[in-house]
Design a protein around this motif. Structure first.
Motif, PDB file in Angstrom:
ATOM      1  N   LYS A  50       0.805  -1.225   0.000  1.00 16.71           N
ATOM      2  CA  LYS A  50       0.000   0.000   0.000  1.00 16.71           C
ATOM      3  C   LYS A  50       0.838   1.275   0.000  1.00 16.71           C
ATOM      4  CE  LYS A  50      -0.681   0.232   5.029  1.00 16.71           C
ATOM      5  NZ  LYS A  50      -1.695   0.324   6.104  1.00 16.71           N
ATOM      6  N   TYR A  56      -7.829   0.493  -3.605  1.00 14.41           N
ATOM      7  CA  TYR A  56      -9.219   0.615  -3.171  1.00 14.41           C
ATOM      8  C   TYR A  56      -9.816  -0.783  -3.225  1.00 14.41           C
ATOM      9  CZ  TYR A  56      -8.607   5.624  -3.933  1.00 14.41           C
ATOM     10  OH  TYR A  56      -8.156   6.920  -3.883  1.00 14.41           O
ATOM     11  N   ALA A  72     -10.416  -2.281   6.327  1.00 14.95           N
ATOM     12  CA  ALA A  72     -10.421  -0.928   6.884  1.00 14.95           C
ATOM     13  C   ALA A  72      -9.356  -0.766   7.957  1.00 14.95           C
ATOM     14  CB  ALA A  72     -11.802  -0.598   7.447  1.00 14.95           C
ATOM     15  N   ASP A  75      -6.186   0.704   6.907  1.00 12.31           N
ATOM     16  CA  ASP A  75      -6.263   2.086   6.441  1.00 12.31           C
ATOM     17  C   ASP A  75      -6.292   2.159   4.916  1.00 12.31           C
ATOM     18  OD1 ASP A  75      -6.538   4.802   6.916  1.00 12.31           O
ATOM     19  OD2 ASP A  75      -4.385   5.188   6.813  1.00 12.31           O
ATOM     20  N   VAL A  76      -7.079   1.249   4.325  1.00 13.70           N
ATOM     21  CA  VAL A  76      -7.286   1.225   2.873  1.00 13.70           C
ATOM     22  C   VAL A  76      -8.765   1.490   2.615  1.00 13.70           C
ATOM     23  CG1 VAL A  76      -7.302  -0.254   0.817  1.00 13.70           C
ATOM     24  CG2 VAL A  76      -5.392  -0.376   2.424  1.00 13.70           C
ATOM     25  N   PRO A  77      -9.108   2.398   1.688  1.00 18.30           N
ATOM     26  CA  PRO A  77     -10.524   2.680   1.405  1.00 18.30           C
ATOM     27  C   PRO A  77     -11.257   1.423   0.942  1.00 18.30           C
ATOM     28  CG  PRO A  77      -9.105   4.341   0.396  1.00 18.30           C
ATOM     29  CD  PRO A  77      -8.201   3.250   0.886  1.00 18.30           C
ATOM     30  N   ILE A  79     -15.365  -0.568   0.609  1.00 15.28           N
ATOM     31  CA  ILE A  79     -16.815  -0.548   0.727  1.00 15.28           C
ATOM     32  C   ILE A  79     -17.322  -1.983   0.661  1.00 15.28           C
ATOM     33  CG2 ILE A  79     -17.251  -0.249  -1.754  1.00 15.28           C
ATOM     34  CD1 ILE A  79     -19.534   1.683  -0.896  1.00 15.28           C
ATOM     35  N   LYS A 100     -19.182   5.648  -4.827  1.00 15.24           N
ATOM     36  CA  LYS A 100     -19.043   5.979  -3.403  1.00 15.24           C
ATOM     37  C   LYS A 100     -17.579   6.000  -2.968  1.00 15.24           C
ATOM     38  CE  LYS A 100     -23.551   3.947  -2.283  1.00 15.24           C
ATOM     39  NZ  LYS A 100     -24.257   2.815  -1.620  1.00 15.24           N
ATOM     40  N   LEU A 101     -16.769   5.168  -3.589  1.00 16.47           N
ATOM     41  CA  LEU A 101     -15.353   5.100  -3.207  1.00 16.47           C
ATOM     42  C   LEU A 101     -14.551   6.305  -3.708  1.00 16.47           C
ATOM     43  CD1 LEU A 101     -14.230   1.366  -3.688  1.00 16.47           C
ATOM     44  CD2 LEU A 101     -14.086   2.711  -1.591  1.00 16.47           C
ATOM     45  N   ASN A 102     -15.021   6.919  -4.794  1.00 11.11           N
ATOM     46  CA  ASN A 102     -14.322   8.079  -5.362  1.00 11.11           C
ATOM     47  C   ASN A 102     -12.850   7.752  -5.618  1.00 11.11           C
ATOM     48  OD1 ASN A 102     -14.024  10.715  -6.307  1.00 11.11           O
ATOM     49  ND2 ASN A 102     -13.552  11.529  -4.271  1.00 11.11           N
ATOM     50  N   ILE A 103     -12.631   6.761  -6.465  1.00 12.64           N
ATOM     51  CA  ILE A 103     -11.290   6.230  -6.706  1.00 12.64           C
ATOM     52  C   ILE A 103     -10.436   7.220  -7.496  1.00 12.64           C
ATOM     53  CG2 ILE A 103     -10.008   4.302  -7.709  1.00 12.64           C
ATOM     54  CD1 ILE A 103     -12.516   2.618  -7.405  1.00 12.64           C
TER      55      ILE A 103
END
Length: 215
Positions: A50, A56, A72, A75-77, A79, A100-103
């Motif tokens: 990472k 993501y 999570a 500390d990785v986005p 959903i 929703k993730l806004n990659i």
């Protein structure tokens, strides 16, 4: 009815793929049976890589937030998609989750599909590569028992190789069976818990991330 469902899924999958290509997002669809170590492999990959690659994650399960919570914690986005009675993710679910993730551009999207070697093989999510994970504890005949999944995959990761000496599984026989179904499969032999063989998998990830514009 089935034809209509698959056709609609393909339309949204194409849209997903166009979005990924436009933003240079390398999307991987991780598939396996339950218990193959798919989440452990993902955790190890994220922990080790990472700082080099922006990741993501979309987690697919029928119930619970357990796997998403594990991601999570790194500390990785991430959903979570809960499919309820559904045994696979579909491309419209990915479309909604991605919004929703806004990659960010130039990143890797890991999609961990529902643990199932049948249904997910039929549903394209718009991914660049499909990665099937099989563990040595499952025996060496999985590829010929579930040929569609291996036929539609690009990568086969053989996990839990540290347990092979204690099992009847023959890794070479497993690979031979997989190649009968799909001669183009690329193999990685790893132990996600021990870290064995992971470097080759990481090198492949880095190399393919740089090649995204060529897809």
């Amino acid at each position: 009815m089935e034809r209509d469902i698959l056709q609609q899924n393909e339309i949204m999958a194409a849209r997903n793929r166009g979005y990924f290509d436009a933003k240079d997002i390398f999307a991987l669809n991780l598939v396996s049976s339950p218990g193959s170590g798919k989440t452990s492999l993902l955790e190890r990959t994220l922990s080790d890589m990472k700082d080099k690659i922006p990741f993501y994650v979309i987690e697919g399960d029928q119930q619970t937030l357990n796997d998403a919570n594990r991601i999570a914690a790194l500390d990785v986005p991430v959903i979570q998609i809960n499919t309820g009675k559904g045994c696979h993710l579909e491309s419209d679910m990915i479309h909604d989750a991605v919004k929703k993730l806004n990659i960010k551009n130039d990143s890797v999207l890991m999609i961990e599909n529902v643990g199932n070697l049948v249904c997910p093989s039929m549903f394209n999510l718009g991914e660049h590569k499909r990665v099937v994970i099989v563990s040595t504890t499952e025996g060496d005949d999985k590829p010929i028992k579930y040929p569609d999944m291996f036929h539609t995959s690009d990568i086969c990761i053989i996990n839990k190789i540290d347990l092979a000496p204690y099992l009847d599984t023959n890794i070479e026989e497993l690979k031979k069976n997989a190649l009968q179904v799909n001669p183009n499969l690329v193999f990685f032999e790893v132990s996600a818990t021990k870290g064995t063989g992971m470097e080759a998998w990481y090198n492949w990830l880095e190399k393919n991330l740089k090649m995204i514009p060529e897809h």
